[in-house]
Design a protein around this motif. Structure first.
Motif, PDB file in Angstrom:
ATOM      1  N   ALA A 280      17.397  -1.962   0.238  1.00 32.54           N
ATOM      2  CA  ALA A 280      16.406  -1.873   1.307  1.00 32.54           C
ATOM      3  C   ALA A 280      15.001  -1.878   0.705  1.00 32.54           C
ATOM      4  CB  ALA A 280      16.632  -0.612   2.118  1.00 32.54           C
ATOM      5  N   VAL A 281      14.025  -2.249   1.537  1.00 30.46           N
ATOM      6  CA  VAL A 281      12.627  -2.214   1.105  1.00 30.46           C
ATOM      7  C   VAL A 281      11.831  -1.341   2.065  1.00 30.46           C
ATOM      8  CG1 VAL A 281      12.735  -4.468  -0.007  1.00 30.46           C
ATOM      9  CG2 VAL A 281      12.026  -4.300   2.391  1.00 30.46           C
ATOM     10  N   ALA A 282      10.707  -0.842   1.585  1.00 28.21           N
ATOM     11  CA  ALA A 282       9.842  -0.004   2.422  1.00 28.21           C
ATOM     12  C   ALA A 282       9.091  -0.864   3.435  1.00 28.21           C
ATOM     13  CB  ALA A 282       8.860   0.765   1.552  1.00 28.21           C
ATOM     14  N   GLN A 283       9.068  -0.396   4.662  1.00 22.85           N
ATOM     15  CA  GLN A 283       8.368  -1.148   5.712  1.00 22.85           C
ATOM     16  C   GLN A 283       6.856  -1.142   5.499  1.00 22.85           C
ATOM     17  OE1 GLN A 283       8.407   0.443   9.822  1.00 22.85           O
ATOM     18  NE2 GLN A 283       9.198  -1.558  10.425  1.00 22.85           N
ATOM     19  N   ASP A 284       6.326  -0.044   4.988  1.00 21.12           N
ATOM     20  CA  ASP A 284       4.892   0.096   4.751  1.00 21.12           C
ATOM     21  C   ASP A 284       4.658   0.816   3.424  1.00 21.12           C
ATOM     22  OD1 ASP A 284       3.750  -0.855   7.386  1.00 21.12           O
ATOM     23  OD2 ASP A 284       4.997   0.797   8.116  1.00 21.12           O
ATOM     24  N   ASP A 285       3.407   0.750   2.957  1.00 21.24           N
ATOM     25  CA  ASP A 285       3.038   1.598   1.830  1.00 21.24           C
ATOM     26  C   ASP A 285       3.281   3.053   2.203  1.00 21.24           C
ATOM     27  OD1 ASP A 285       2.228  -0.581   0.375  1.00 21.24           O
ATOM     28  OD2 ASP A 285       0.085  -0.251   0.661  1.00 21.24           O
ATOM     29  N   LEU A 286       3.708   3.821   1.252  1.00 19.04           N
ATOM     30  CA  LEU A 286       3.973   5.238   1.496  1.00 19.04           C
ATOM     31  C   LEU A 286       3.181   6.045   0.474  1.00 19.04           C
ATOM     32  CD1 LEU A 286       5.612   6.947   3.440  1.00 19.04           C
ATOM     33  CD2 LEU A 286       7.462   6.988   1.768  1.00 19.04           C
ATOM     34  N   SER A 287       2.134   6.704   0.950  1.00 19.83           N
ATOM     35  CA  SER A 287       1.263   7.470   0.048  1.00 19.83           C
ATOM     36  C   SER A 287       0.865   8.774   0.702  1.00 19.83           C
ATOM     37  CB  SER A 287       0.025   6.654  -0.328  1.00 19.83           C
ATOM     38  OG  SER A 287      -0.693   6.266   0.827  1.00 19.83           O
ATOM     39  N   VAL A 288       0.558   9.746  -0.120  1.00 21.38           N
ATOM     40  CA  VAL A 288       0.103  11.048   0.354  1.00 21.38           C
ATOM     41  C   VAL A 288      -1.067  11.505  -0.504  1.00 21.38           C
ATOM     42  CG1 VAL A 288       2.343  11.753   1.269  1.00 21.38           C
ATOM     43  CG2 VAL A 288       1.763  12.273  -1.107  1.00 21.38           C
ATOM     44  N   VAL A 289      -1.817  12.444   0.029  1.00 21.15           N
ATOM     45  CA  VAL A 289      -2.937  13.045  -0.706  1.00 21.15           C
ATOM     46  C   VAL A 289      -2.609  14.509  -0.928  1.00 21.15           C
ATOM     47  CG1 VAL A 289      -5.402  13.551  -0.699  1.00 21.15           C
ATOM     48  CG2 VAL A 289      -4.566  11.431   0.320  1.00 21.15           C
ATOM     49  N   VAL A 290      -2.642  14.937  -2.177  1.00 18.44           N
ATOM     50  CA  VAL A 290      -2.338  16.324  -2.520  1.00 18.44           C
ATOM     51  C   VAL A 290      -3.397  16.853  -3.469  1.00 18.44           C
ATOM     52  CG1 VAL A 290       0.148  16.098  -2.193  1.00 18.44           C
ATOM     53  CG2 VAL A 290      -0.857  15.593  -4.436  1.00 18.44           C
ATOM     54  N   LYS A 291      -3.458  18.167  -3.584  1.00 16.03           N
ATOM     55  CA  LYS A 291      -4.374  18.765  -4.538  1.00 16.03           C
ATOM     56  C   LYS A 291      -3.958  18.384  -5.953  1.00 16.03           C
ATOM     57  CE  LYS A 291      -5.917  22.725  -1.819  1.00 16.03           C
ATOM     58  NZ  LYS A 291      -5.993  24.210  -1.746  1.00 16.03           N
ATOM     59  N   LYS A 292      -4.946  18.182  -6.803  1.00 14.99           N
ATOM     60  CA  LYS A 292      -4.646  17.814  -8.181  1.00 14.99           C
ATOM     61  C   LYS A 292      -3.762  18.879  -8.832  1.00 14.99           C
ATOM     62  CE  LYS A 292      -8.476  14.768  -9.386  1.00 14.99           C
ATOM     63  NZ  LYS A 292      -9.641  14.535 -10.261  1.00 14.99           N
ATOM     64  N   GLY A 293      -2.773  18.404  -9.595  1.00 15.37           N
ATOM     65  CA  GLY A 293      -1.824  19.290 -10.239  1.00 15.37           C
ATOM     66  C   GLY A 293      -0.534  19.468  -9.474  1.00 15.37           C
ATOM     67  N   MET A 294      -0.497  18.964  -8.217  1.00 17.17           N
ATOM     68  CA  MET A 294       0.707  19.124  -7.395  1.00 17.17           C
ATOM     69  C   MET A 294       1.510  17.828  -7.290  1.00 17.17           C
ATOM     70  SD  MET A 294      -0.924  21.495  -4.346  1.00 17.17           S
ATOM     71  CE  MET A 294       0.651  21.792  -3.574  1.00 17.17           C
TER      72      MET A 294
END
Length: 398
Positions: free
Chosen positions: A322-336
């Motif tokens: 399978a392939v991803a339908q969309d880009d999958l990204s998140v924003v987290v605090k640095k170090g996490m």
């Protein structure tokens, strides 16, 4: 002999007593200064009174910092962001062209506030007037553009409020195309920091907006009229390329700013600041906090394989991923970043036929079992179903 002691005998003063008196006086002065300075330091540390602020990651819409983001406030000239969005959507749809010629009406020539001093009958291209709006915040240019598109300002306001509803800008209502306060006591423009951030997310899809927003100075009328960017962040914060400032007495000082660094973009909104300096300082603080304290992590790209192989039955194609339908990204605090896990849920087998883009599972980004983002897992190609003869001769993997 001093004037105060003239004509009067002076008693001798011992040196030790004199120095003791000096030390006592110095101590009193020192204590007095210490007592005054301490509250001054406390007062200087207090944050300036700002009505509402928001910091958002542009692609995901993740809110990284917020204060009273749904509080309704007068946006002042940030109203022009909706004017610019409607124009650019119509340009992309082919309904308008930046080369279109616009003629200023008598009404447009009589606008107050920031303007390019349009004369009735004067002509400019749509692109020139858009630069006047984006760079110089020209009220008269907004009126000229609105009348060109809808015939009347009132007709264009209908477009603005319809688009606000479609974008789910629940805190917003537009009463003007320029953001000036109402002169007749009627209702004025209302919005919120949250709605301005959502509007900014739409607006930055248009490269022209970011190009114009990054220009420090331009000109019209063969260089005779200078446009100076009202967004002073373009001078003082690396990566800033928009979007809009706003001010009038009741609104306070506002700004919706955006900046891009290292491949990711932030949006900062400040509303109701007590001064222009505070407005820009707060926007800089928010953007710096975002870029320095957070990291955007891309865990899957659109159309990139995810998860284990899937066995296909009833087709000449035996296995797929399978392939991803969309880009999958998140924003987290640095170090996490190391706490993030990509969880792919897909079936072990897939019967034919199956079609390209068909959803067959889900891709999730998790942190401590909490789902932060998700997208669909889809079939990467057409998978035909074979006939009986293929089955009889065993040429299909079962």
């Amino acid at each position: 002999m001093t004037r105060e002691g003239a004509g009067m005998p002076r008693k001798p003063v011992r040196g030790g007593m004199l120095w003791a008196l000096v030390f006592c006086l110095c101590g009193v002065v020192s204590l007095a200064e210490t007592g005054e300075r301490k509250p001054r330091r406390q007062a200087a540390a207090e944050p300036p009174p700002i009505e509402s602020v928001l910091l958002m990651e542009a692609e995901t819409g993740a809110i990284l910092y917020a204060k009273d983001i749904h509080k309704q406030r007068a946006p002042a000239s940030m109203v022009k962001m909706m004017v610019m969005l409607i124009v650019m959507e119509k340009v992309r749809a082919g309904e308008l062209h930046l080369s279109d010629i616009i003629t200023a009406s008598a009404h447009a020539s009589k606008m107050g506030g920031s303007q390019i001093y349009l004369r009735e009958g004067e002509t400019f291209t749509l692109e020139e007037l858009m630069k006047a709006i984006a760079i110089g915040s020209a009220n008269d240019a907004c009126v000229a553009v609105a009348e060109h598109i809808s015939g009347t300002v009132e007709g264009f306001l209908d477009l603005m409020n319809e688009r606000a509803k479609a974008l789910n800008l629940r805190d917003s209502h537009f009463a003007t195309v320029h953001g000036l306060p109402p002169s007749n006591g009627g209702p004025g423009d209302l919005t919120s920091a949250h709605d301005m951030a959502l509007l900014a997310r739409e607006l930055i899809k248009y490269p022209e907006i970011l190009l114009w927003g990054s220009i420090k100075e331009d000109s019209l009328r063969d260089g005779k009229f200078v446009l100076t960017n009202t967004n002073k962040l373009v001078y003082h914060f690396s990566g800033v390329d928009g979007i809009k400032t706003g001010f009038h007495r009741d609104a306070g000082f506002n700004v919706t700013a955006t900046a891009q660094r290292d491949g990711w973009r932030l949006i900062a909104v400040v509303m109701g600041a007590p001064s222009s300096t505070v407005r820009f300082d707060e926007a800089k603080r928010l953007l710096a906090m975002g870029f320095n304290g957070f990291r955007k992590v891309v865990l899957a790209r659109k159309d990139a394989p995810v998860g284990p192989e899937i066995v296909v039955s009833g087709s000449t194609i035996r296995k797929i991923r399978a392939v991803a339908q969309d880009d999958l990204s998140v924003v987290v605090k640095k170090g996490m970043e190391k706490q993030l896990v990509l969880d792919v849920q897909v079936p072990a087998t897939l019967p034919a036929p199956a079609h390209r883009g068909q959803e067959i599972g889900e891709v999730r980004v998790k942190q401590h079992e909490q789902t932060l983002a998700k997208t669909a897992a889809i079939v990467p190609e057409e998978i035909p179903k074979v006939g009986l003869m293929w089955r009889l001769f065993g040429r299909v993997s079962r």
